[in-house]
Design an enzyme around this catalytic site. Structure first.
Site, short mmCIF file in Angstrom:
data_model
loop_
_atom_site.label_atom_id
_atom_site.label_comp_id
_atom_site.label_asym_id
_atom_site.label_seq_id
_atom_site.Cartn_x
_atom_site.Cartn_y
_atom_site.Cartn_z
N LEU A 161 -19.63 74.74 6.21
CA LEU A 161 -18.95 74.00 5.13
C LEU A 161 -19.91 73.07 4.37
O LEU A 161 -20.97 72.72 4.87
CB LEU A 161 -17.71 73.25 5.66
CG LEU A 161 -17.78 72.23 6.77
CD1 LEU A 161 -18.29 70.90 6.28
CD2 LEU A 161 -16.40 72.06 7.39
N GLU A 162 -19.50 72.75 3.19
CA GLU A 162 -20.33 71.97 2.24
C GLU A 162 -21.66 72.68 1.96
O GLU A 162 -22.67 72.04 1.71
CB GLU A 162 -20.59 70.56 2.75
CG GLU A 162 -19.44 69.61 2.55
CD GLU A 162 -18.98 69.46 1.11
OE1 GLU A 162 -19.84 69.48 0.20
OE2 GLU A 162 -17.76 69.36 0.90
#
Ligand SMILES: Cc1cc2nc3c(=O)[nH]c(=O)nc-3n(C[C@H](O)[C@H](O)[C@H](O)COP(=O)(O)OP(=O)(O)OC[C@H]3O[C@@H](n4cnc5c(N)ncnc54)[C@H](O)[C@@H]3O)c2cc1C
Length: 256
Positions: free
Chosen positions: A209-210
């Site tokens: 994620l990110e």
């Protein structure tokens, strides 16, 4: 609005069970032939006029700043999780005794006293602390100050490159180290009430994620390749990669 039931043409839901990170619910929102009044748009940086023309207002590079601040937080989060797991594992290693290897032969030895256990723990401890000292947030504050006072975005590329590789490096290493820490606690490390499986479960998606780590490393590689190319074309560069300016003096490489 009174019932909170989605209007016709709007569907909302949960994306479904995930393989970890249960602390957070991830939902979806689906619009089907549903018109949203322009006055309801979240349009700080982009606009749609009454004729449907799309335009960008302000500097779209601001969007990067939001991602950067999250990635910087993730670097610290990686260290924080490691430290949390290390506290559990070292305390356990101090009270857990295994095997009668002491000369006197009466009592068993604490597992922390095995050199192998120490050799496994200490580099992880050092790595965890290093994350707290990366000080990318200091560079971020400097960048935001320059943007807000002089509209100067010059630090952005360098910071984006730094945040990207540090996010990838710290999450990748921390995830691997968390697994090692659990193993250093033997079977008890696998017990839910050790909290180690939960810490690993929460941390697992941070390599994705990110910004997926493979993509993150490429962002940094792109910045470095661009800087080397600039130097080879005779430009002087500034910042963390300044040392590349000397590249032409490394005669043994024919970089052109
Ligand atoms: C638990 C969890 C919670 C999340 N929460 C949120 C949230 O709250 N809000 C939100 O907006 N998003 C959220 N996300 C989404 C997350 O940001 C994305 O999953 C992540 O950025 C990766 O993007 P992707 O899934 O589209 O993967 P993809 O980009 O499809 O990547 C899949 C694979 O393709 C490879 N790949 C992709 N591009 C390239 C390339 N250019 N070169 C080489 N290889 C490439 C990757 O390395 C990877 O192996 C969440 C994800 C997870 C797992």
């Amino acid at each position: 609005m009174n019932t909170h039931i989605p209007l016709k043409g709007i569907e909302v839901g949960d994306i479904g069970p995930k393989g970890g990170y249960q602390a957070k619910d991830n939902g979806y929102l689906y619009f089907n032939n549903f018109s949203i009044p322009r006055c309801s748009l979240l349009n700080r940086y982009t606009k749609v006029d009454s004729d449907g023309n799309f335009s960008i207002s302000g500097n779209p590079r601001f969007a990067y700043a939001t991602m950067m601040v999250t990635r910087i937080g993730i670097i610290y989060f990686a260290s924080y999780n490691l430290v949390k797991a290390l506290v559990i594992a070292t305390r356990y290693s101090i009270q857990r005794k295994q095997f009668n290897t002491l000369e006197e032969g009466k009592s068993e030895k604490r597992i922390i006293d095995y050199q192998a256990q120490q050799a496994a723990f200490i580099p992880i401890l050092a790595f965890a602390f290093s994350g707290f000292f990366t000080n990318v947030s200091g560079l971020y504050d400097e960048m935001m100050h320059k943007i807000n006072t002089k509209n100067d975005f010059k630090l952005m590329k360098e910071l984006h490159s730094l945040c990207s590789c540090l996010k990838a490096f710290y999450t990748e290493e921390a995830f691997a180290y968390l697994k090692t820490i659990r193993e250093l606690c033997g079977g008890h490390g696998f017990l839910a009430n050790s909290n180690l499986p939960y810490i690993i479960d929460v941390f697992a998606p941070f390599v994705t994620l990110e910004g997926d780590n493979y993509v993150m490393y490429q962002q940094t590689a792109k910045h470095i390749i661009k800087s080397v190319t600039d130097v080879l074309r005779g430009k002087k560069i500034k910042g963390n990669l300044e040392y590349i300016n000397d590249i032409m003096s490394y005669n043994k490489y024919d970089l052109k």
